[in-house]
Enzyme design. Structure first.
Site, PDB file in Angstrom:
ATOM      1  N   SER A 125       0.839  -1.200   0.000  1.00  0.00           N
ATOM      2  CA  SER A 125       0.000   0.000   0.000  1.00  0.00           C
ATOM      3  C   SER A 125       0.868   1.242   0.000  1.00  0.00           C
ATOM      4  O   SER A 125       1.986   1.245   0.532  1.00  0.00           O
ATOM      5  CB  SER A 125      -0.875  -0.024   1.258  1.00  0.00           C
ATOM      6  OG  SER A 125      -1.418   1.236   1.539  1.00  0.00           O
ATOM      7  N   TYR A 150      -2.632  -0.060  10.379  1.00  0.00           N
ATOM      8  CA  TYR A 150      -2.767  -0.727   9.072  1.00  0.00           C
ATOM      9  C   TYR A 150      -1.516  -0.489   8.226  1.00  0.00           C
ATOM     10  O   TYR A 150      -0.910  -1.426   7.693  1.00  0.00           O
ATOM     11  CB  TYR A 150      -4.000  -0.211   8.327  1.00  0.00           C
ATOM     12  CG  TYR A 150      -3.982  -0.554   6.852  1.00  0.00           C
ATOM     13  CD1 TYR A 150      -4.191  -1.858   6.425  1.00  0.00           C
ATOM     14  CD2 TYR A 150      -3.711   0.421   5.889  1.00  0.00           C
ATOM     15  CE1 TYR A 150      -4.138  -2.183   5.076  1.00  0.00           C
ATOM     16  CE2 TYR A 150      -3.663   0.104   4.544  1.00  0.00           C
ATOM     17  CZ  TYR A 150      -3.867  -1.201   4.137  1.00  0.00           C
ATOM     18  OH  TYR A 150      -3.800  -1.524   2.808  1.00  0.00           O
ATOM     19  N   LYS A 154       1.653  -3.101   6.771  1.00  0.00           N
ATOM     20  CA  LYS A 154       2.131  -3.223   5.386  1.00  0.00           C
ATOM     21  C   LYS A 154       3.639  -2.989   5.325  1.00  0.00           C
ATOM     22  O   LYS A 154       4.364  -3.698   4.612  1.00  0.00           O
ATOM     23  CB  LYS A 154       1.383  -2.244   4.479  1.00  0.00           C
ATOM     24  CG  LYS A 154      -0.080  -2.602   4.251  1.00  0.00           C
ATOM     25  CD  LYS A 154      -0.237  -3.975   3.627  1.00  0.00           C
ATOM     26  CE  LYS A 154      -1.682  -4.340   3.343  1.00  0.00           C
ATOM     27  NZ  LYS A 154      -1.826  -5.711   2.823  1.00  0.00           N
TER      28      LYS A 154
END
Length: 335
Positions: A125, A150, A154
């Site tokens: 991402s 989050y 990643k």
């Protein structure tokens, strides 16, 4: 025929990638725990491609079941989507995100190591860049501490994959996507979140459909042309095509290093309100929205320099924002 495992293959990007892989002639096996997906997507995929993918309902945190899967299936390559993916939710539930996103990845990598699978595409991402100092963002942009758990999962996932690749001589491509939008032109698959959507477009379409009273636009005081945050909105079908090109690159040994990174975006930044108005104009419908406080974990702007993907993967986004807004609305009306 190469057999490709797609984890999270019934989710939004996963299901579109399964379709693209099947259309390219691959045999596809899906693992999904159905935590943010619907099992009827197996039949929806089959209705598009005329091939029903194999499906295993497995929680990747269960190492025993993951190992059993690898014992039963000879896998040539993996595309790993399975992860929780909402920035705001990750701020509220960090332990859930770290446990799910990292333990699931580790168990998949153990399976690769123990059962001789050499190729993996990691669904990364643009959040790994944090708030970049300059736009557009290219792959040499230094990674900053992400603003959300989050994003941290990643970034940690990429670091784990680097060490894994070095230790076990495995080939890895990390695809760093920007903001996926749109749906398949058949209206048979699209984004179907559980509960109140965290992503902009399903929130827009559900508001237009009367499911939500209004769209919450998080932040109207950013230093942008209309005060709303800037993102790079890339059609999900273009993203799916990039995964097919990336897995072929690994299977054909065309990768230049064991670990490669590619940005997937259009190269154009759009504000939230520009996207809302693009949806309204494409579909001739008004969307009721309200400006709310900024959301924890959100950055001001992010859009891609995609020239490396163009050069190395021979990939170019083909679908316009207007077209994405049309397919997103057709999908919403079909469900």
């Amino acid at each position: 025929m190469n057999k490709i495992l797609v984890t999270g293959g019934l989710g939004y990007i996963g299901s579109h990638t399964v379709v693209a892989l099947q259309n390219a002639g691959y045999e596809v096996v899906i693992i999904d725990d159905l935590s943010n997906a619907n099992v009827d997507f197996v039949d929806r995929i089959a209705s598009i491609t005329n091939v029903k993918p194999s499906f295993y309902e497995i929680d990747l945190k269960n190492q025993e079941k993951v190992n059993q899967f690898f014992r039963e299936n000879k896998i040539d390559g993996i595309i790993h989507f399975a992860a929780h993916k909402a920035v705001g939710e990750s701020v509220e539930k960090p332990l859930m995100y770290y446990r799910n996103n990292l333990v699931g990845l580790l168990n998949i990598l153990d399976g690769m190591k123990d059962f001789n699978t050499d190729n993996i595409i990691f669904s990364s991402s643009c959040t790994v860049y944090g708030q970049a100092d300059k736009m557009p963002i290219d792959e040499n942009t230094s990674l900053k501490k992400p603003e959300s758990p989050y994003g941290k999962t990643k970034q940690m996932g990429e670091e784990i994959l680097e060490d894994f690749s070095n230790a076990f001589n495995k080939k890895v491509i990390c695809l760093r996507y920007f903001n996926p939008v749109g749906a398949h032109s058949s209206s048979k698959i699209g984004e179907l979140p559980n509960g109140i959507p965290n992503n902009l477009i399903p929130y827009v379409t559900q508001t237009a459909a009367g499911i939500r009273e209004y769209l919450s636009v998080f932040g109207g005081d950013y230093p942008t042309k209309d005060g709303t945050a800037i993102r790079d909105y890339i059609d999900v079908n273009d993203l799916a095509d990039a995964h097919v090109l990336a897995i072929a690159r690994l299977l054909e040994n065309k990768n230049k290093t064991k670990l490669e990174f590619f940005n997937l975006g259009t190269g154009t930044g759009s504000t939230v309100l520009e996207v809302v108005h693009a949806f309204e104009n494409a579909n001739n419908i008004k969307v009721n929205y309200q400006i709310k406080e900024r959301r924890l974990g959100d950055i001001v702007e992010a859009y891609a320099n995609n020239s490396l993907a163009a050069q190395e993967l021979n990939w170019q986004p083909k679908i316009s924002l207007t077209e994405s807004m049309l397919t997103a609305w057709e999908w919403q009306k079909s469900i």
